[in-house]
Design a protein around this motif. Structure first.
Motif, mmCIF file in Angstrom:
data_model
loop_
_atom_site.group_PDB
_atom_site.id
_atom_site.type_symbol
_atom_site.label_atom_id
_atom_site.label_comp_id
_atom_site.label_asym_id
_atom_site.label_seq_id
_atom_site.Cartn_x
_atom_site.Cartn_y
_atom_site.Cartn_z
ATOM 1 N N ASP A 17 1.082 -17.139 -7.401
ATOM 2 C CA ASP A 17 2.223 -17.913 -7.856
ATOM 3 C C ASP A 17 3.491 -17.448 -7.138
ATOM 4 N N LYS A 18 4.377 -18.377 -6.871
ATOM 5 C CA LYS A 18 5.593 -18.088 -6.093
ATOM 6 C C LYS A 18 6.494 -17.055 -6.750
ATOM 7 N N SER A 58 -1.330 -15.210 7.472
ATOM 8 C CA SER A 58 0.109 -15.016 7.328
ATOM 9 C C SER A 58 0.590 -15.786 6.106
ATOM 10 N N VAL A 59 1.658 -15.311 5.511
ATOM 11 C CA VAL A 59 2.158 -15.882 4.257
ATOM 12 C C VAL A 59 3.662 -16.133 4.399
ATOM 13 N N PRO A 60 4.147 -17.296 3.954
ATOM 14 C CA PRO A 60 5.584 -17.558 3.995
ATOM 15 C C PRO A 60 6.322 -16.797 2.903
ATOM 16 N N VAL A 61 7.522 -16.344 3.200
ATOM 17 C CA VAL A 61 8.395 -15.715 2.216
ATOM 18 C C VAL A 61 9.716 -16.470 2.224
ATOM 19 N N ASN A 62 10.064 -17.096 1.110
ATOM 20 C CA ASN A 62 11.238 -17.956 1.032
ATOM 21 C C ASN A 62 12.346 -17.258 0.250
ATOM 22 N N ALA A 63 13.339 -16.740 0.963
ATOM 23 C CA ALA A 63 14.441 -16.008 0.326
ATOM 24 C C ALA A 63 15.286 -16.919 -0.562
ATOM 25 N N ALA A 64 15.279 -18.222 -0.280
ATOM 26 C CA ALA A 64 16.083 -19.153 -1.065
ATOM 27 C C ALA A 64 15.571 -19.274 -2.504
ATOM 28 N N ARG A 72 0.825 -1.212 0.000
ATOM 29 C CA ARG A 72 0.000 0.000 0.000
ATOM 30 C C ARG A 72 0.860 1.265 0.000
ATOM 31 N N THR A 73 2.044 1.169 0.598
ATOM 32 C CA THR A 73 2.931 2.335 0.685
ATOM 33 C C THR A 73 3.978 2.352 -0.430
ATOM 34 N N GLY A 74 3.727 1.578 -1.497
ATOM 35 C CA GLY A 74 4.590 1.634 -2.667
ATOM 36 C C GLY A 74 5.608 0.524 -2.791
ATOM 37 N N GLY A 75 5.624 -0.411 -1.829
ATOM 38 C CA GLY A 75 6.586 -1.492 -1.867
ATOM 39 C C GLY A 75 6.153 -2.653 -2.744
ATOM 40 N N LYS A 76 6.997 -3.680 -2.799
ATOM 41 C CA LYS A 76 6.730 -4.872 -3.609
ATOM 42 C C LYS A 76 7.130 -6.096 -2.807
ATOM 43 N N ILE A 77 6.443 -7.226 -3.084
ATOM 44 C CA ILE A 77 6.795 -8.472 -2.405
ATOM 45 C C ILE A 77 6.788 -9.624 -3.392
ATOM 46 N N LYS A 78 7.588 -10.632 -3.103
ATOM 47 C CA LYS A 78 7.554 -11.892 -3.841
ATOM 48 C C LYS A 78 7.695 -12.992 -2.800
ATOM 49 N N THR A 79 6.759 -13.955 -2.781
ATOM 50 C CA THR A 79 6.754 -14.965 -1.719
ATOM 51 C C THR A 79 7.794 -16.048 -1.928
ATOM 52 N N GLY A 80 8.051 -16.433 -3.180
ATOM 53 C CA GLY A 80 8.921 -17.581 -3.417
ATOM 54 C C GLY A 80 8.236 -18.895 -3.101
ATOM 55 N N VAL A 81 6.944 -18.824 -2.732
ATOM 56 C CA VAL A 81 6.147 -20.002 -2.371
ATOM 57 C C VAL A 81 4.752 -19.838 -2.966
ATOM 58 N N ASP A 82 4.207 -20.894 -3.573
ATOM 59 C CA ASP A 82 2.830 -20.836 -4.087
ATOM 60 C C ASP A 82 1.842 -20.775 -2.925
ATOM 61 N N ILE A 83 0.827 -19.913 -3.059
ATOM 62 C CA ILE A 83 -0.187 -19.756 -2.017
ATOM 63 C C ILE A 83 -1.515 -20.307 -2.537
ATOM 64 N N TYR A 84 -2.085 -21.279 -1.809
ATOM 65 C CA TYR A 84 -3.348 -21.903 -2.197
ATOM 66 C C TYR A 84 -4.401 -21.663 -1.117
ATOM 67 N N ASN A 85 -5.692 -21.701 -1.531
ATOM 68 C CA ASN A 85 -6.767 -21.647 -0.542
ATOM 69 C C ASN A 85 -7.158 -23.065 -0.130
ATOM 70 N N LYS A 86 -8.214 -23.205 0.668
ATOM 71 C CA LYS A 86 -8.614 -24.515 1.183
ATOM 72 C C LYS A 86 -9.121 -25.444 0.078
ATOM 73 N N LYS A 87 -9.530 -24.870 -1.051
ATOM 74 C CA LYS A 87 -10.019 -25.674 -2.165
ATOM 75 C C LYS A 87 -8.910 -25.998 -3.168
ATOM 76 N N SER A 88 -7.670 -25.732 -2.741
ATOM 77 C CA SER A 88 -6.485 -25.989 -3.575
ATOM 78 C C SER A 88 -6.440 -25.124 -4.827
#
Length: 482
Positions: free
Chosen positions: A36-37, A57-63, A15-31
């Motif tokens: 995308d990671k 909460s969401v995992p962020v994988n630097a690897a 919201r304040t102009g930043g960016k994120i990348k999780t490095g991990v796929d995020i799914y809901n309960k219905k798969s």
């Protein structure tokens, strides 16, 4: 190692102009894949949808190249507890996102260039996901039409419903993704398959835009009119509360409407191919046969499959009904235009738009810019509610689809990064030669934009494959090869 970070923290970063990348796929309960990671998140919409799915909460994988960056491109530190450290900007390191290449990893240190590469990568990821969703949807509508032919009218409604729900989930998460779903159309069979998907995608985008805008307008009006109303369950009128927010369509209704968009033309499988593919104007008798696809063939197929859903039935039956008093060549006409549901009117506009912008065996595709202009002029100021639908239609279509190529008035070609604006990236000079440098994107909505740098509406929007040889390497990487 994955570090889980509060979704509210991530929303605040973006919201304040930043960016994120999780490095991990995020799914809901219905798969269902929500994120995308490898997608670089620059808008809060995707994160808000993840939160609405109950993910706090969401995992962020630097690897795997996951990370958080502020608006200046600085890497944001995260401690072992998953808390974001905003306090000491001097301890942050400059993040130079790595762009994958077929030959080697290339780092682009220039901030403006980073933004270009990030946007192109985002488009590439959306196209990949869209291709999967498109293939699944096409298999679904093919199976419907094949089953209707083989069984005399029956098809697996539950399977279609599941597939459309998956498609709608993608349409809601991605921003303006229908541009990547539409395909070039060359035959009747392919047209009917593609048209069903396109109308579903376009209609769903317009529907969501309309639902948000119109619901907000009504809600604000209600709050203004009821500011002096107290909660009747509170003594002495203490603790004033506003009445509940108004919502035009709820989530379950939206799914049903999108399903209706997907099935709107299934009655055409009963109409003879020689009529649907006829070159030249139809006779009155032939046009009468085509009209039956909605109010006769389509409705009969719904009856044969015991589909009683009033939303789907209205869309199938009335998606060619009049949108205003006196509109010609509409059918059926057993109801006044004021009795036609708003979602059915949205289907009609999506149907017309896709039909006009699609190539057929008997006609060339019309420039999307011309189609939007023509539709707006045809339906503007005809009806108050129709104005809201038109507003949503123009906002959703965006006239210039991301991933397409436009001409500027000075003769340059430019790649559309975002339809909003639009935001374009020139890639040739005025003589049509590929630029040897990477220019800054141009926002066409900026007040200081020079006239010669504006989009030339007299020339057609092109697909990247049509000008592939002129594209610079960093754009070629995400376009379909000829």
């Amino acid at each position: 190692m994955n570090t889980r970070i509060s979704i509210d923290n991530l929303i605040e970063i973006v919201r304040t102009g930043g960016k994120i990348k999780t490095g991990v796929d995020i799914y809901n309960k219905k798969s269902t894949l929500l994120l995308d990671k490898d997608v670089l998140v620059e808008k809060v919409k995707i994160l808000e949808i993840i939160k609405d799915n109950g993910i706090n909460s969401v995992p962020v994988n630097a690897a795997f190249n996951g990370g958080l960056w502020d608006g200046d491109g600085n890497l944001i530190n995260v401690n072992t507890d998953g808390l974001v450290d905003f306090k000491d900007p001097d301890t942050r390191t400059i993040a130079e996102p790595v762009i994958e290449s077929s030959k080697s990893d290339t780092v682009f240190p220039d901030i403006a260039t980073n933004e270009i590469e990030m946007k192109l990568l985002e488009i590439e990821e959306i196209k990949k996901q869209a291709a999967i969703k498109y293939t699944d949807a096409k298999k679904s509508i093919k199976k419907v039409l094949t089953d209707i032919k083989d069984t005399g009218g029956e098809f697996d409604y539950d399977e279609v419903q599941a597939n459309v729900s998956e498609l709608v989930s993608f349409l809601v998460v991605a921003d303006n993704p229908f541009s990547y779903l539409t395909q070039e159309i060359f035959s009747y069979d392919e047209y009917l398959y593609n048209h069903s998907i396109n109308v579903c995608a376009i209609g769903t985008a317009v529907l969501n835009q309309f639902n948000t805008h119109f619901s907000g307008v009504v809600d604000d009006l209600l709050k203004a009119k009821t500011s002096d109303i107290f909660n009747p369950f509170e003594k002495d009128g203490k603790n004033k509360k506003q009445i509940n927010s108004f919502t035009c369509y709820y989530s379950d209704e939206l799914i049903d409407i999108s399903l209706g968009f997907f099935l709107h033309d299934m009655g055409k499988i009963i109409v003879p191919d020689e009529i649907l593919n006829k070159e030249g104007r139809l006779t009155e008798t032939e046009f009468d046969e085509v009209k039956k696809h909605s109010y006769e063939h389509g409705v009969n197929l719904l009856d044969k499959n015991h589909i009683k859903n009033s939303v789907i039935r209205s869309i199938v039956n009335y998606h060619h009904a009049p949108l205003y008093d006196g509109e010609e060549r509409c059918y059926p006409i057993d109801k006044k235009y004021t009795q036609i549901p708003l979602y059915t009117k949205i289907c009609k506009l999506a149907d017309i738009y896709d039909a006009m912008t699609s190539k057929r065996c008997y006609k060339e595709a019309i420039n999307p810019i011309s189609v939007v202009t023509q539709l707006f002029r045809s339906y503007a100021k005809k009806d108050h509610m129709l104005q809201y639908i038109l507003h949503a239609f123009v906002k959703s279509i965006g006239i210039y689809p991301p991933g397409s190529v436009v001409f500027l008035r000075n003769g340059q070609m430019a790649y559309v990064l975002e339809s909003s604006g639009p935001l374009v990236l020139p890639f040739t000079d005025e003589k049509g030669n590929t630029l040897k440098h990477k220019p800054d994107p141009i926002n066409m909505s900026a007040s200081e934009i020079q006239e010669e740098k504006m989009v030339d509406n007299r020339r057609s929007v092109k697909a990247p494959k049509d000008v592939y040889e002129l594209l610079p390497s960093y754009i070629k990487k995400i376009t379909a090869r000829p």
